[in-house]
Design an enzyme around this catalytic site. Structure first.
Site, mmCIF file in Angstrom:
data_model
loop_
_atom_site.group_PDB
_atom_site.id
_atom_site.type_symbol
_atom_site.label_atom_id
_atom_site.label_comp_id
_atom_site.label_asym_id
_atom_site.label_seq_id
_atom_site.Cartn_x
_atom_site.Cartn_y
_atom_site.Cartn_z
ATOM 1 C CG HIS A 36 6.090 4.742 5.718
ATOM 2 N ND1 HIS A 36 6.255 3.521 4.677
ATOM 3 C CD2 HIS A 36 6.105 5.684 5.149
ATOM 4 C CE1 HIS A 36 7.203 4.298 3.282
ATOM 5 N NE2 HIS A 36 6.636 5.178 3.748
ATOM 6 N NE ARG B 69 0.659 1.101 -5.509
ATOM 7 C CZ ARG B 69 0.379 -0.029 -4.596
ATOM 8 N NH1 ARG B 69 0.326 -1.289 -5.415
ATOM 9 N NH2 ARG B 69 -0.440 0.730 -3.685
ATOM 10 C CG HIS C 286 6.004 -0.464 6.380
ATOM 11 N ND1 HIS C 286 5.114 1.177 5.011
ATOM 12 C CD2 HIS C 286 5.025 -0.041 6.840
ATOM 13 C CE1 HIS C 286 3.885 0.795 5.802
ATOM 14 N NE2 HIS C 286 3.726 -0.075 6.743
ATOM 15 C CG HIS D 53 7.933 1.057 -1.282
ATOM 16 N ND1 HIS D 53 7.234 2.845 -1.948
ATOM 17 C CD2 HIS D 53 8.187 2.457 -0.357
ATOM 18 C CE1 HIS D 53 7.398 3.969 -1.560
ATOM 19 N NE2 HIS D 53 7.838 3.674 -0.215
ATOM 20 C CG HIS E 211 5.551 4.706 -5.026
ATOM 21 N ND1 HIS E 211 4.124 4.351 -4.975
ATOM 22 C CD2 HIS E 211 5.955 3.783 -4.563
ATOM 23 C CE1 HIS E 211 3.932 3.248 -4.408
ATOM 24 N NE2 HIS E 211 5.344 2.802 -4.096
ATOM 25 C CG HIS F 278 4.027 -2.250 -3.076
ATOM 26 N ND1 HIS F 278 3.080 -1.855 -3.141
ATOM 27 C CD2 HIS F 278 5.180 -0.972 -3.495
ATOM 28 C CE1 HIS F 278 3.320 -0.490 -3.056
ATOM 29 N NE2 HIS F 278 4.464 -0.510 -3.501
ATOM 30 C CG HIS G 61 4.859 -0.213 1.395
ATOM 31 N ND1 HIS G 61 5.651 1.161 1.833
ATOM 32 C CD2 HIS G 61 3.899 0.666 0.539
ATOM 33 C CE1 HIS G 61 5.115 2.335 1.817
ATOM 34 N NE2 HIS G 61 4.362 2.212 0.280
ATOM 35 C CG ASP H 259 8.884 1.393 4.983
ATOM 36 O OD1 ASP H 259 7.993 1.567 3.788
ATOM 37 O OD2 ASP H 259 8.552 1.678 5.735
#
Length: 177
Positions: A103, A170, A112, A77, A153, A79, A95, A115
């Protein structure tokens, strides 16, 4: 010209003008690039390099990763904050979501901006990555990703759990510049 025809003509002219303005306000890029070098977080050995290339209304994302769990998928993602200083990368915030959407599946229009599709690693924990997405820009504007972070992640994103796809800790983070 009758009143009805004049009203129709005015309405069509206004609709055409609005369509032109809407098209002109859509952000488009012509090859602007950004990159990020991801460093390990949360005690992992994951790392990688990612490039973002703006192509019209889409962004082409290419990456290479190592130190991932073999034969698995990891959530990936953009962020909101360009801060990877925390040992667990929580300093990167949530995100990137300039339109405050839920999401979801990348490129669905119901997701998002940050994403991204999952990364898929090979038997050695390495991965190459390519995706072409829309919904963000390679600049510093409201929908821009420059100065934000990109995060890998530990677990795959399920694209439905709110607010972040249940993708776990993460494990790598990098500043997009």
């Amino acid at each position: 010209m009758s009143t009805n025809l004049r009203n129709i003509s005015i309405a069509l002219s206004a609709a055409g003008l609005l369509a032109l303005v809407a098209c002109q306000s859509m952000e488009q890029g012509t090859g602007q690039k950004a990159s990020a070098s991801l460093e390990s977080r949360s005690g992992s050995k994951a790392k990688g390099d990612v490039t973002f290339t703006w192509q019209g209304s889409d962004v082409l994302i290419n990456g290479s990763f190592s130190g991932l769990k073999p034969n698995s998928e990891q959530g990936f993602h953009v962020h909101e904050k360009g801060d990877c200083s925390a040992p667990d990368a929580t300093s990167a915030g949530g995100h990137f979501n300039p339109e405050t959407k839920s999401h979801g599946m990348p490129n669905s229009g119901m997701n998002h901006a940050g994403d991204l599709p999952n990364i898929k690693s090979d038997a050695n924990g390495n991965a190459t990555y390519t995706a072409k997405l829309h919904g963000f820009a390679v600049n510093t504007g409201p929908s821009g990703i420059l100065g934000r972070s990109v995060v890998v992640h530990r677990d795959p994103d399920d694209y439905k759990s709110q607010p972040a796809g249940n993708s776990g800790p993460r494990i790598a983070c990098g500043l997009i510049k």
